[in-house]
Scaffold this motif. Structure first.
Motif, short mmCIF file in Angstrom:
data_model
loop_
_atom_site.label_atom_id
_atom_site.label_comp_id
_atom_site.label_asym_id
_atom_site.label_seq_id
_atom_site.Cartn_x
_atom_site.Cartn_y
_atom_site.Cartn_z
N LYS A 16 1.21 -5.88 7.97
CA LYS A 16 0.20 -6.83 7.48
C LYS A 16 -0.73 -7.29 8.59
CE LYS A 16 2.89 -8.58 3.58
NZ LYS A 16 3.46 -9.79 2.92
N LYS A 17 -0.21 -7.42 9.80
CA LYS A 17 -1.04 -7.86 10.92
C LYS A 17 -2.15 -6.85 11.19
CE LYS A 17 -0.78 -9.20 15.80
NZ LYS A 17 0.13 -9.36 16.97
N MET A 68 -4.69 -6.83 8.28
CA MET A 68 -5.59 -7.97 8.34
C MET A 68 -6.67 -7.75 9.40
SD MET A 68 -6.50 -10.80 7.08
CE MET A 68 -5.07 -11.12 6.03
N TYR A 81 -9.26 -5.45 7.97
CA TYR A 81 -10.16 -6.12 7.03
C TYR A 81 -11.21 -6.96 7.76
CZ TYR A 81 -6.78 -4.81 3.41
OH TYR A 81 -5.97 -4.11 2.56
#
Length: 247
Positions: A106-107, A110, A113
């Motif tokens: 997820k890091k 993110m 993004y």
């Protein structure tokens, strides 16, 4: 312009062959700063071929599309394309590349993004500024003032105008001080071969240009891409009653 297109296309094409599975941990941006634990979650074996194929396609497509735009549409739009296209391509590249995260880090997702968002904003800004700068500067007289509107436009009091001329060519321009410049459009402050600072509001290459000289010897060169410069010059003469100016 053609040299720039060729060089950029070759650079993007060549980048595809630089990164390998063996040297990725040293030179691949993002991957080379990952902790070893995060690298284990990234499928570098599949990513390297993706990286190579993306840049090969980017280099070849940039060359072909840029040349088509240059020869069949406009050199100015070819200039926009070689700036905007790589940014748009890398937005897709980053989005597609996130699938190589094995466990959905997820890091890293993110961070991807955020980078895509920044690139998208930059892309929109470039497109907006480019299209705005390509709009024709209109020249008109209002309230004892000669106004040239649009990007890098200016206003001159009629009393400050020394002379206005219709000329056949521009002085040799050697550098841009501040402004916007592509193949056929140049707006802002520029320096001539003789070291003179001039203002250009050139919306297209033409066989005639309007030169406005102020009483403090500032020179403004103007051309329109939507109207005949000869007709604009004639209209200005009538409006200004140029018999009072030295022609």
């Amino acid at each position: 312009m053609l040299i720039v297109i060729l060089i950029l296309s070759l650079i993007f094409f060549g980048i595809g062959f630089i990164v390998t599975e063996n040297n990725a941990q040293y030179i691949l941006s993002g991957y080379n700063t990952m902790a070893e634990e995060d690298r284990q979650k990234f499928n570098i074996k599949l990513y390297v071929p993706y990286f190579r194929n993306f840049h090969i396609v980017l280099g070849i497509s940039m060359l072909i599309i840029s040349l088509v735009l240059f020869y069949f549409v406009s050199s100015d739009w070819a200039g926009l394309f070689i700036v905007a296209y790589p940014i748009a391509a890398y937005i897709y590249f980053i989005w597609k590349g996130s699938q190589f995260l094995k466990d959905g880090n997820k890091k890293q997702q993110m961070a991807s993004y955020v980078v895509m968002g920044v690139l998208f904003i930059i892309l929109l800004f470039i497109i907006f500024m480019f299209t705005y700068s390509l709009k024709d500067n209109k020249i008109e007289i209002k309230n004892e003032t000669l106004e040239i509107n649009g990007d890098y436009g200016t206003k001159i009091n009629l009393a400050d105008i020394k002379s206005i001329h219709l000329i056949s060519e521009l002085p040799k321009i050697t550098s841009k001080i501040n402004g916007f410049a592509v193949e056929t459009t140049k707006k802002g402050s520029f320096k001539t071969k003789d070291g003179e600072k001039v203002t250009l509001l050139i919306n297209s290459k033409n066989n005639s240009y309007i030169l406005i000289i102020t009483k403090d010897n500032k020179k403004i060169y103007y051309s329109s891409k939507e109207e005949s410069n000869q007709e604009i010059y004639t209209r200005l003469r009538k409006q200004l009653n140029l018999s009072k100016f030295r022609m």
